[in-house]
Design a protein around this motif. Sequence first.
Motif: not given
Lengths: 421, 310
Positions: A56-57, A59-71, A326-331
């Motif tokens: 989702d994050f 998608e909100m920032h198309p120019d940003l590439e979010v690289e997620l690594d789950i350990v 900030k996004y994660v903590t928004s209501p």
Amino acid sequence: MHNPVTRLAGALALSTALVAPAFAGSHGASLDGTLRIISDMSNPAPRAVMEKLAADFGEMHPDLEVELDIVDREAWKSQIRNALSANPPDVVNWYAANRMLPYVESGLFMDISDMYASGELTGLDSVKGAMTIDGKQWGVPYSYYQWGIYYREDIFNELGLSEPATFEEEMANCQKILDSGRKCYTIGSKFLWTAGGWFDYLNMRTNGFDFHMELARGEVPWTDDRVRETFANWRKLIDMGAFIDDHQTYSWQEALPFMVNGEATAYLIGNFAVPHLREAGLSDDQIDFYQFPKIGDHPMGEDAPTDTFHIASGAQNVEAAKAFLKYVTSPEVQAEINGPDGLGQLPVNANASVADDEFIQQGFEMLSQNATGGIAQFFDRDFPAEMAALGMEGLQEFMVFPDNLDDILQRLESARQRIYD
Amino acid sequence: MTVAVDLPPEQGWFRRNRMTLTPLLFLLPGVLFFAVYVVIPIFQSFYISTYEWNGLGELQEQGEFVGMGNYRELMGDRAFEVSLWNNVKWLALYLLAIPGGLFIALFLNQTVTGIRIYKSLFFFPFVLSQVVVGLVFSWFYLPREGLLNAALTLFGMEPINVLGDPTLATYGIIAAGLWPQTAYCMILYLTGLNAVDPEQIEAARLDGAKGWRMLWHVVIPQLRPATFIAFVVTIIGALRSFDLISVMTNGGPFGSTRVLSFYMFEKALSEYGFRMGYGSAIAVVLFLIMLVFIAYFLWSMWREEREARR
């Protein structure tokens, strides 16, 4: 705004403003580059939540590439130090309070006090304390959960018992349970921390929240009479035979069947046990929850461990990392990720709605109205790491061999003098 | 041909010394890796053990020099003492794998239909990962559902919680470790038995040797190389014991099953372990213990080689 990209970004900021106003408040500009997140949310439900958060994050920032690594969650506890030292990611998961201390002291977590000071993060006042070391804030929480006594409502009804409010009532209940051929409490202490939960509550109830915290900060000797009083109360239960046998051999999950099969009636544990109990076939009519009963005349303190996000001090994309926190903590996001389809826990933002679930609602009510003493993190998060490890080992030993108490307390006291100095 | 005659004066330094250089070049990668991953870390451990350091950030900036402080603390550390004693127990009892393996090997050293199947079945536990062995044994020992207690109650004995009892837990883990280790020693002896000289057996038989005397005076001396290897791998296996402990008891109950390697991990690298210096001090002690054995092994290998050359 002649550049089409910025125009798009502006439009995007505008559209996200409708979705997540708290987020879009100050960041009009678009984020770019790569945001690297390492998360320890590896259990199935949290994993789905984390993956959706990142997607989702992104998608909100198309120019940003979010690289997620789950350990793996357990593996992360020892991997984090390597991850933060060499080529650190931007955002990592961890835990609040003293669990942060080694990383804060070594300068591996970024100081984000400015985010709290500038009012970017709203609704987090109640959890801010757990993120504070040396008067600065080092991360944001994303979820927390209550601890308390989960019990078999149907067995309580069968024996004509009601939720106890005092320790005397608790023990009277327990005697009746024992007389019916059951154990009062299941616990699996192989990995030690479950015993920490019992100590937290018994000590907070016997001597009050403030005393418990003084002990955690190393200001009170372990050989203090007040600490002994806590253990004396614990011993009353042990001598009754309230706990299941051989608990030192079981993990907390392996102790669940005792409650599911009705061999033990209650479990002092965190809310994370509820999905397991439901999966094992217990309906909500069969399980219920009550707050750990009163012992001494102290305002009730509660354990409510908080899970957190931090920015690594070596982060490459600080701007994006801050926006993510900030996004994660928004209501809105808080209500969603902690909802029944997500983590099934309590949102950290006071403005977020709490899921309509029997246990989450009870926990929320307890923590917001009946935890006037204060909110602790948990034995292994409030005490410094080494003290916690030695302490929990001693607690397990006490539960098996209560007669060793003097030796255990001497040992913990000499450890205290060395560790806090 | 005429070209070859002209060559010698043009030979470079490299060509002239190739008899010495070639083996050195072949050794280089091995020596390099051995130095980087084994020798240098040993000295680093010594160095770090003189510091109080949480393992985060730079040693020079974050660490505090304490000299022999960590070792002094070890002297008075009861958990260290327990770990050291457990290591001794492991060393002594693990050696049971050698006679055990020899016995099974002798038993299996016969020609019966399907003997290969029996041999591979006996060898099977060694193929399993230690983690699996640990899990299987911890189920076997479970206080209520475990097979062990089912068997004990069948014979009218009191059930015991092996892994929950601080006096028994270490023995329980060693028993689990002996299962694959015996299989390993067995396979070493089986190959050794193939090399036993039939003529010597024949001669001994003519002289009237049989049973124990045959085994002790004729067979076992011929198995010396196998025994030596079995001894080496068992000693090293005992000192390396870590995975079984981690899986079966996690060092508990209350630290009674720790060995030095596990204690080192707990202090330096585990969830609550932030004492690199202290952990390194434990590692150094463990290294010194191992060094005694390693030195003995190297010495006896060197001696044998020298005798062979004569």
